[in-house]
Design a protein around this motif. Structure first.
Motif, PDB file in Angstrom:
ATOM      1  N   HIS A  21       0.829  -1.209   0.000  1.00 38.33           N
ATOM      2  CA  HIS A  21       0.000   0.000   0.000  1.00 38.33           C
ATOM      3  C   HIS A  21       0.864   1.260   0.000  1.00 38.33           C
ATOM      4  O   HIS A  21       0.438   2.307  -0.503  1.00 38.33           O
ATOM      5  CB  HIS A  21      -0.920  -0.012   1.230  1.00 38.33           C
ATOM      6  N   HIS A  22       2.066   1.164   0.557  1.00 38.30           N
ATOM      7  CA  HIS A  22       2.960   2.325   0.646  1.00 38.30           C
ATOM      8  C   HIS A  22       3.936   2.402  -0.523  1.00 38.30           C
ATOM      9  O   HIS A  22       4.987   3.036  -0.410  1.00 38.30           O
ATOM     10  CB  HIS A  22       3.730   2.288   1.972  1.00 38.30           C
ATOM     11  N   ASP A  23       3.588   1.786  -1.630  1.00 39.26           N
ATOM     12  CA  ASP A  23       4.427   1.892  -2.831  1.00 39.26           C
ATOM     13  C   ASP A  23       4.536   3.359  -3.237  1.00 39.26           C
ATOM     14  O   ASP A  23       3.535   4.074  -3.297  1.00 39.26           O
ATOM     15  CB  ASP A  23       3.810   1.070  -3.964  1.00 39.26           C
ATOM     16  N   SER A  24       5.761   3.793  -3.499  1.00 36.31           N
ATOM     17  CA  SER A  24       5.972   5.194  -3.848  1.00 36.31           C
ATOM     18  C   SER A  24       7.362   5.370  -4.428  1.00 36.31           C
ATOM     19  O   SER A  24       8.223   4.491  -4.306  1.00 36.31           O
ATOM     20  CB  SER A  24       5.832   6.079  -2.597  1.00 36.31           C
ATOM     21  N   PRO A  25       7.635   6.504  -5.052  1.00 38.57           N
ATOM     22  CA  PRO A  25       9.009   6.824  -5.430  1.00 38.57           C
ATOM     23  C   PRO A  25       9.865   6.966  -4.169  1.00 38.57           C
ATOM     24  O   PRO A  25       9.353   7.267  -3.089  1.00 38.57           O
ATOM     25  CB  PRO A  25       8.875   8.163  -6.163  1.00 38.57           C
ATOM     26  N   PRO A  26      11.169   6.772  -4.280  1.00 37.19           N
ATOM     27  CA  PRO A  26      12.027   6.837  -3.096  1.00 37.19           C
ATOM     28  C   PRO A  26      12.055   8.196  -2.427  1.00 37.19           C
ATOM     29  O   PRO A  26      12.410   8.302  -1.252  1.00 37.19           O
ATOM     30  CB  PRO A  26      13.413   6.446  -3.634  1.00 37.19           C
ATOM     31  N   GLN A  27      11.656   9.232  -3.157  1.00 31.90           N
ATOM     32  CA  GLN A  27      11.679  10.580  -2.570  1.00 31.90           C
ATOM     33  C   GLN A  27      10.745  10.707  -1.372  1.00 31.90           C
ATOM     34  O   GLN A  27      10.859  11.671  -0.601  1.00 31.90           O
ATOM     35  CB  GLN A  27      11.311  11.617  -3.634  1.00 31.90           C
ATOM     36  N   GLN A  28       9.835   9.764  -1.199  1.00 33.09           N
ATOM     37  CA  GLN A  28       8.974   9.786  -0.008  1.00 33.09           C
ATOM     38  C   GLN A  28       9.806   9.807   1.268  1.00 33.09           C
ATOM     39  O   GLN A  28       9.380  10.341   2.291  1.00 33.09           O
ATOM     40  CB  GLN A  28       8.068   8.555  -0.004  1.00 33.09           C
ATOM     41  N   TRP A  29      11.015   9.226   1.213  1.00 33.45           N
ATOM     42  CA  TRP A  29      11.844   9.069   2.408  1.00 33.45           C
ATOM     43  C   TRP A  29      12.953  10.119   2.499  1.00 33.45           C
ATOM     44  O   TRP A  29      13.840  10.009   3.345  1.00 33.45           O
ATOM     45  CB  TRP A  29      12.466   7.668   2.405  1.00 33.45           C
ATOM     46  N   ALA A  30      12.904  11.133   1.655  1.00 30.73           N
ATOM     47  CA  ALA A  30      13.993  12.106   1.590  1.00 30.73           C
ATOM     48  C   ALA A  30      14.142  12.936   2.855  1.00 30.73           C
ATOM     49  O   ALA A  30      15.186  13.549   3.079  1.00 30.73           O
ATOM     50  CB  ALA A  30      13.791  13.030   0.382  1.00 30.73           C
ATOM     51  N   GLY A  31      13.115  12.967   3.699  1.00 31.09           N
ATOM     52  CA  GLY A  31      13.200  13.750   4.921  1.00 31.09           C
ATOM     53  C   GLY A  31      13.913  13.060   6.058  1.00 31.09           C
ATOM     54  O   GLY A  31      14.091  13.652   7.137  1.00 31.09           O
ATOM     55  N   VAL A  32      14.356  11.825   5.872  1.00 28.21           N
ATOM     56  CA  VAL A  32      15.068  11.102   6.930  1.00 28.21           C
ATOM     57  C   VAL A  32      16.447  11.721   7.124  1.00 28.21           C
ATOM     58  O   VAL A  32      17.240  11.797   6.188  1.00 28.21           O
ATOM     59  CB  VAL A  32      15.196   9.600   6.568  1.00 28.21           C
ATOM     60  N   THR A  33      16.742  12.160   8.330  1.00 27.03           N
ATOM     61  CA  THR A  33      18.016  12.836   8.595  1.00 27.03           C
ATOM     62  C   THR A  33      19.064  11.922   9.219  1.00 27.03           C
ATOM     63  O   THR A  33      20.221  12.324   9.359  1.00 27.03           O
ATOM     64  CB  THR A  33      17.801  14.033   9.530  1.00 27.03           C
ATOM     65  N   ALA A  34      18.701  10.725   9.600  1.00 27.95           N
ATOM     66  CA  ALA A  34      19.655   9.798  10.217  1.00 27.95           C
ATOM     67  C   ALA A  34      20.706   9.358   9.222  1.00 27.95           C
ATOM     68  O   ALA A  34      20.508   9.391   8.003  1.00 27.95           O
ATOM     69  CB  ALA A  34      18.914   8.572  10.748  1.00 27.95           C
ATOM     70  N   GLU A  35      21.858   8.945   9.758  1.00 28.62           N
ATOM     71  CA  GLU A  35      22.832   8.219   8.950  1.00 28.62           C
ATOM     72  C   GLU A  35      22.244   6.839   8.686  1.00 28.62           C
ATOM     73  O   GLU A  35      21.814   6.154   9.614  1.00 28.62           O
ATOM     74  CB  GLU A  35      24.155   8.080   9.712  1.00 28.62           C
ATOM     75  N   VAL A  36      22.225   6.412   7.432  1.00 31.02           N
ATOM     76  CA  VAL A  36      21.549   5.168   7.075  1.00 31.02           C
ATOM     77  C   VAL A  36      22.510   4.230   6.348  1.00 31.02           C
ATOM     78  O   VAL A  36      23.175   4.636   5.389  1.00 31.02           O
ATOM     79  CB  VAL A  36      20.305   5.425   6.203  1.00 31.02           C
ATOM     80  N   LEU A  37      22.551   2.991   6.812  1.00 30.63           N
ATOM     81  CA  LEU A  37      23.262   1.920   6.116  1.00 30.63           C
ATOM     82  C   LEU A  37      22.212   0.995   5.516  1.00 30.63           C
ATOM     83  O   LEU A  37      21.392   0.415   6.229  1.00 30.63           O
ATOM     84  CB  LEU A  37      24.153   1.144   7.083  1.00 30.63           C
ATOM     85  N   LEU A  38      22.227   0.852   4.199  1.00 30.32           N
ATOM     86  CA  LEU A  38      21.286   0.003   3.481  1.00 30.32           C
ATOM     87  C   LEU A  38      22.032  -1.240   3.026  1.00 30.32           C
ATOM     88  O   LEU A  38      22.774  -1.217   2.041  1.00 30.32           O
ATOM     89  CB  LEU A  38      20.711   0.759   2.277  1.00 30.32           C
ATOM     90  N   ALA A  39      21.859  -2.320   3.762  1.00 29.25           N
ATOM     91  CA  ALA A  39      22.612  -3.546   3.502  1.00 29.25           C
ATOM     92  C   ALA A  39      21.700  -4.624   2.924  1.00 29.25           C
ATOM     93  O   ALA A  39      20.500  -4.666   3.200  1.00 29.25           O
ATOM     94  CB  ALA A  39      23.267  -4.052   4.789  1.00 29.25           C
ATOM     95  N   CYS A  40      22.291  -5.486   2.127  1.00 28.24           N
ATOM     96  CA  CYS A  40      21.564  -6.649   1.621  1.00 28.24           C
ATOM     97  C   CYS A  40      22.560  -7.781   1.425  1.00 28.24           C
ATOM     98  O   CYS A  40      23.774  -7.565   1.370  1.00 28.24           O
ATOM     99  CB  CYS A  40      20.829  -6.335   0.322  1.00 28.24           C
ATOM    100  N   GLY A  41      22.032  -8.986   1.332  1.00 28.37           N
ATOM    101  CA  GLY A  41      22.887 -10.149   1.177  1.00 28.37           C
ATOM    102  C   GLY A  41      23.203 -10.435  -0.276  1.00 28.37           C
ATOM    103  O   GLY A  41      22.326 -10.412  -1.135  1.00 28.37           O
ATOM    104  N   GLY A  42      24.457 -10.715  -0.548  1.00 27.55           N
ATOM    105  CA  GLY A  42      24.868 -11.014  -1.915  1.00 27.55           C
ATOM    106  C   GLY A  42      24.270 -12.300  -2.442  1.00 27.55           C
ATOM    107  O   GLY A  42      24.179 -12.495  -3.658  1.00 27.55           O
ATOM    108  N   SER A  43      23.840 -13.190  -1.545  1.00 32.47           N
ATOM    109  CA  SER A  43      23.253 -14.466  -1.946  1.00 32.47           C
ATOM    110  C   SER A  43      21.741 -14.499  -1.724  1.00 32.47           C
ATOM    111  O   SER A  43      21.123 -15.558  -1.863  1.00 32.47           O
ATOM    112  CB  SER A  43      23.903 -15.614  -1.165  1.00 32.47           C
ATOM    113  N   GLY A  44      21.165 -13.381  -1.354  1.00 32.19           N
ATOM    114  CA  GLY A  44      19.747 -13.334  -1.036  1.00 32.19           C
ATOM    115  C   GLY A  44      18.898 -12.921  -2.225  1.00 32.19           C
ATOM    116  O   GLY A  44      19.374 -12.884  -3.372  1.00 32.19           O
ATOM    117  N   PRO A  45      17.638 -12.609  -1.994  1.00 26.10           N
ATOM    118  CA  PRO A  45      16.750 -12.179  -3.073  1.00 26.10           C
ATOM    119  C   PRO A  45      17.344 -10.982  -3.818  1.00 26.10           C
ATOM    120  O   PRO A  45      17.813 -10.025  -3.195  1.00 26.10           O
ATOM    121  CB  PRO A  45      15.463 -11.795  -2.334  1.00 26.10           C
TER     122      PRO A  45
END
Length: 284
Positions: free
Chosen positions: A204-228
């Motif tokens: 339901h919350h599908d949107s362009p990534p700009q929806q989250w542009a107001g986040v001021t925290a330092e963010v690490l976006l990690a994913c697994g190389g062998s995952g989905p």
């Protein structure tokens, strides 16, 4: 190595209690777990971080020692509970996994006092990149009481990289019936309707990534190389919109890497959570 835990009961906004399980010493990290599981699978991660951090685990609503979840589910209670824990502990570090990553990112977007936010395989719908077209069929099966079928549809929909997801559905259902006889399978089966509600909310919350542009925290976006494979483009899209974000692909890691807690992932998280904060929140 014996692990010592303390238990604290934190009042929630609705006067329920959030049971906080804590271990270790040093700066605090609050872990927001994924859907379909409880905090039990994160105890290995907590143990391997405990020499450097105080790790806080809590069950989200409707699980184990947590209070009942408000219905209909809209996710706001999840964010409110995280807000209560941040206030009670004074912690500014949050680690979100899968559906817990969606909760944590919503909390940061609301402006909660999160300085560092690590998200591993965050279940965030960005421009339709997260595959969720299977949700209606899975919810229908669950509503009909066929949890094995609902679980098979869910597994095939999410684990697109798995050879099992390409088997005939009847074979996948048979495998899930066997899995449901195990303690882990029974637990996941009991939580599956709630997990599907969460998946529908994410869609339901599908949107362009700009929806989250107001986040001021330092963010690490990690994913697994062998995952989905879809987590990598999701993270890259989010990193392009978040003002203080970077991506990390963890080699030899699947979606369950936080549960397995390999040392190279633990060390990467520790490095992120000890890096000085340079975000707008810290400067202000």
């Amino acid at each position: 190595m014996e692990q010592h835990w303390t238990v604290q009961r934190v009042p929630a906004a609705d006067d329920a209690e959030i049971v906080l399980h804590s271990t270790g010493s040093g700066p605090g990290i609050i872990v927001v777990h994924g859907g379909g599981v409880t905090i039990g699978i994160y105890r290995r991660l907590a143990l391997r971080l405990a020499d450097r951090f105080t790790v806080h685990l809590y069950n989200r609503r409707g699980r184990d020692d947590a209070a009942a979840r408000a219905e209909p589910y809209d996710g706001e209670q999840d964010v409110d509970d995280l807000a209560a824990l941040l206030a009670a502990t004074g912690v500014g570090n949050v680690l979100g996994h899968s559906g817990g990553g969606f909760v944590a990112l919503r909390a940061a977007a609301r402006g909660l006092p999160i300085d560092r936010l690590a998200l591993y395989d965050p279940a965030v719908q960005v421009n339709g990149l997260f595959p969720l077209d299977w949700v209606p069929a899975a919810r229908a099966a669950a509503h009909a009481g066929d949890i094995a079928r609902a679980m098979a549809i869910t597994g095939a929909g999410l684990n697109t990289q798995s050879a099992t997801s390409r088997l005939p559905l009847a074979v996948q259902v048979a495998i899930c019936r066997l899995f449901l006889r195990t303690p882990i399978g029974r637990g996941m089966g009991e939580l599956l309707p709630s997990t599907l509600d969460e998946s529908a909310l994410i869609q339901h919350h599908d949107s362009p990534p700009q929806q989250w542009a107001g986040v001021t925290a330092e963010v690490l976006l990690a994913c697994g190389g062998s995952g989905p494979p879809y987590y990598r483009p999701i993270n890259e899209a989010l990193a392009g919109a978040l003002p203080h974000a970077r991506t990390l692909v963890v080699p030899r890691a699947g979606h369950d890497a936080l549960n397995r807690a390999p040392q190279h992932l633990v060390d990467a998280l520790a490095e992120f959570f000890t890096t000085p904060v340079t975000s707008e929140r810290a400067r202000s």
